[in-house]
Every structure is written in structure tokens, then in C-alpha cells.
Design an enzyme around this catalytic site. Structure first.
Site, PDB file in Angstrom:
ATOM      1  N   ARG A 102       0.836  -1.091  -0.158  1.00 14.14           N
ATOM      2  CA  ARG A 102      -0.067   0.108  -0.033  1.00 14.14           C
ATOM      3  C   ARG A 102       0.972   1.311   0.111  1.00 14.14           C
ATOM      4  NH1 ARG A 102      -5.298  -0.164   3.710  1.00 14.14           N
ATOM      5  NH2 ARG A 102      -5.652   1.606   2.094  1.00 14.14           N
ATOM      6  N   ASP A 243      -2.577   7.712   9.277  1.00 13.72           N
ATOM      7  CA  ASP A 243      -1.732   6.714   8.578  1.00 13.72           C
ATOM      8  C   ASP A 243      -0.358   7.410   8.347  1.00 13.72           C
ATOM      9  OD1 ASP A 243      -3.581   4.411   7.639  1.00 13.72           O
ATOM     10  OD2 ASP A 243      -4.900   5.922   7.825  1.00 13.72           O
ATOM     11  N   ASN A 253      -5.496  10.383   6.924  1.00 15.89           N
ATOM     12  CA  ASN A 253      -6.050   9.627   7.681  1.00 15.89           C
ATOM     13  C   ASN A 253      -7.126   9.162   6.652  1.00 15.89           C
ATOM     14  OD1 ASN A 253      -6.518   7.835   9.772  1.00 15.89           O
ATOM     15  ND2 ASN A 253      -8.430   8.945  10.228  1.00 15.89           N
ATOM     16  N   LYS A 254      -8.113   8.103   7.242  1.00 16.88           N
ATOM     17  CA  LYS A 254      -8.993   7.680   6.199  1.00 16.88           C
ATOM     18  C   LYS A 254      -9.775   8.798   5.431  1.00 16.88           C
ATOM     19  CE  LYS A 254     -11.778   4.502   4.359  1.00 16.88           C
ATOM     20  NZ  LYS A 254     -11.411   3.529   3.349  1.00 16.88           N
TER      21      LYS A 254
END
Length: 352
Positions: A102, A243, A253-254
Site C-alpha cells: 500500500r 496513517d 487519515n481515512k
């Protein structure tokens, strides 16, 4: 050292994240895409399958950190009868493949896979099992990360008003479990409000599961209900993991975190980011946003949501600027996002 997953929810116990079975020579990874509807493990027989499982979000949040290490263990088992040179070359390749599963978090994954690689090299030099050395390294890493996030949780819990409302975004994994454990130890109560976090619903499926297992009053809301609850006065703080935390105070982040931070700012609700700043990311420009298959927006669990011909996009993360962040809460205390360089003034220590 005592394992640090004691008194934590099912999702956070080491073997329930990802684990290498030495007898079967497989890595089993809890399929978080369907939990808690089903408790099912995906079995990987090669390190390439582990990398694909991470890419496919069989596990996400901090789960891939464990999966990365276990992927290196299975790689070591595949070549343990080869000569030293062949083993090292194979593990070097595995390290790169797994680390790049990722893109946004590749730097963090590479720290883990390189640590496992170095452990294997040392084991080869000492004539002991590379597989055992990598598993030992994985458990040490887990203990270190859980212990570090427990320190983060102590600083975060101090910022939560007693019986206050805490809004979360996505699945912060370790910090979620640790804030529950710390709150219990300190007799601090709070109410959890979990944004469902589309399109994968990690907040609804994973975060709420951890909170409710820990005895926390838990409410799930859809991603477009946050302003309603903030306006009603139900939310005292907004918090999320990250993240990536760049040195200039930008965080990734998400997807959806940025818009929730904007709402929190509008309603004068503090937003606290939890995590460890990335040494190697100096600014927003160093953050790469992963674009995922838009089919995951057009359908869910095999059910199509749209007519043929409808398009979609799926950026996995968004970037929140420092002006919307009240503090970045670390193991060394809470820092202004504009002063993150101070974090690195302390003696450096490993986290992953």
C-alpha cells in the site's frame, strides 16, 4: 516481557490480527472486510499472498504492520533449506514486495520488513532459525507498539471530559484498545460515537466492536450525521489516528477525516490526532494518496448500488492541514501541529 495485548478486545489480540503457523507454514489473517458478521481468517501460503491480502484490505489500520512481519516469516520458511546468499536475496525481494503493498504507508511497512530482514541475517550468522528470529522480532515489535500507544492513550484520556462524548473516524486500532484500557484503569468514563466510515464501514464494524467489548457506551452514526450531533452538543472531542503524520503538521487519515475536522473547527470542538510523527515525511508534498478500485464505492459485499454506467472514485485517504488540528498526541505528550519538530528533540526510539 509480558505480552501487551492483555485485556484487549478480540480484534487486537496478536493471533487474531495476523499470525504465522509454523506447522502449516501459512499466515492466517483475520478478514476485517466481513468482521463481525463473520469471523473468518484468510490463509496465505506465500509472502506474495500476504502482500495481496494487505493490498485487498483483508486487514487494515495497524493490522498490516503485523501482517508484514508474518509475511517475512513465511518468506523465510520458503527458503530455509537454501544457501545463505539465496535466502538473503529472497528475503530482500520479499521485503520490498510486502512494503509496497500500500503506497501511503510504504515507509512504515518497510521499517518492519527491514527489521525482519536484519533479524534473519543475524540468525543466519549465528546458525539459528530465521523463521523463529523473525517471529520473535514481530512479537517484540507488537509489544513495543502496543506499549507506546498505551503511553499515547494516557495523554489522550486526560483530554476527554469525564462522561464526555468522543467522536472517532475509521478504525484507529491500537489507540482504540489502549484508550479503553487506560480509561478503565483511571476510572474515566466516556461515550463513543463512531462514524461508520464509508465505503468499507471500518468505524461501524471494527471500532464500535472494540468499544462495546470494552464496556464503553457506543453509538454508530453515518458519515453525514456528524454536524447534527455536534450541533446538539453530544460531541466533546473529535479524535483519530493517522496513517501518516508529516513534520509540518499535515496528517493523512481515512477519507472523510478532513471534512469531519472542518465540522469540528466550525463547532469549536477540539480535534486530537494520535500517533507517532514520521521521520521521513517532512511536508504535505511527501504524502502519497492511494487511489483504490472505484468498484468498492459502486458495490459492497457483492451487492451493486448503482446502475451500469455510473462512475465513482475512491481516494483511500485525505490530508488534514495543521490549522484544523488542536494537538497531535504522542507517547511524549501533546504537541502543536506547528511544533512537531520538538518531538524529534527527544532521544529517538523504535516504534514499529
Amino acid at each position: 516481557m509480558q505480552r501487551q495485548d492483555y485485556d484487549l478486545p478480540f480484534l487486537l489480540r496478536y493471533e487474531n490480527v495476523a499470525w504465522f503457523d509454523k506447522e502449516k507454514k501459512t499466515v492466517r489473517i483475520l478478514d476485517r472486510r466481513i468482521y463481525p458478521t463473520e469471523i473468518k481468517f484468510v490463509e496465505c501460503t506465500t509472502y506474495q499472498e500476504v502482500a495481496k491480502a494487505i493490498t485487498d484490505m483483508v486487514t487494515q489500520s495497524a493490522g498490516p504492520y503485523t501482517a508484514c512481519a508474518m509475511g517475512m516469516a513465511i518468506a523465510a520458511s520458503e527458503v530455509q533449506n537454501k544457501n545463505e546468499k539465496e535466502q538473503i536475496e529472497y528475503l530482500e525481494k520479499a521485503s520490498e514486495v510486502i512494503a509496497n503493498s500500500r503506497p501511503t504507508t510504504a515507509n512504515r511497512y518497510r521499517i518492519i520488513t527491514n527489521n525482519c530482514l536484519n533479524s534473519a541475517k543475524k540468525a543466519l550468522n549465528e546458525g539459528v532459525s530465521t523463521v523463529d528470529a523473525i517471529i520473535d522480532t514481530a512479537v517484540e515489535s507488537l509489544n513495543r507498539r502496543y506499549s507506546t500507544m498505551e503511553e499515547v492513550s494516557k495523554h489522550l484520556v486526560k483530554l476527554i471530559p469525564n462522561n464526555g462524548g468522543v467522536l472517532t473516524q475509521c478504525f484507529g486500532e491500537t489507540i482504540i484498545g489502549m484508550m479503553c484500557r487506560t480509561a478503565k484503569k483511571e476510572n474515566k468514563t466516556f461515550k463513543a460515537y463512531c462514524l461508520e466510515t464509508r465505503p468499507y464501514l471500518q468505524g461501524a464494524r471494527l471500532t464500535s466492536s472494540c468499544f462495546i467489548e470494552s464496556g464503553i457506551e457506543t453509538t454508530v452514526i453515518t458519515d453525514n450525521m456528524a454536524a447534527y450531533l455536534m450541533q446538539k452538543g453530544s460531541i466533546d472531542i473529535f479524535t483519530s489516528a493517522a496513517d501518516t503524520i508529516a513534520r509540518d503538521g499535515h496528517i493523512a487519515n481515512k477519507i472523510g477525516t478532513f471534512q469531519t475536522a472542518i465540522l469540528a473547527s466550525y463547532f469549536n470542538i477540539p480535534y486530537y490526532v494520535t500517533g507517532i510523527p514520521d521521520k521521513d515525511k517532512y511536508s504535505k508534498a511527501d504524502i502519497k494518496i492511494e487511489e483504490r478500485d472505484p468498484e468498492q464505492v459502486l458495490s459492497y459485499r457483492g451487492i451493486k448500488n448503482t446502475l451500469d454506467g455510473v462512475k465513482a472514485i475512491y481516494p483511500s485517504f485525505d490530508i488534514t492541514p495543521p490549522k484544523l488540528i488542536n494537538a497531535i498526541v504522542t507517547d511524549r505528550g501533546a504537541f502543536s501541529p506547528y511544533n512537531l519538530e520538538e518531538y524529534f528533540n527527544f532521544e529517538s526510539k523504535d516504534f514499529y
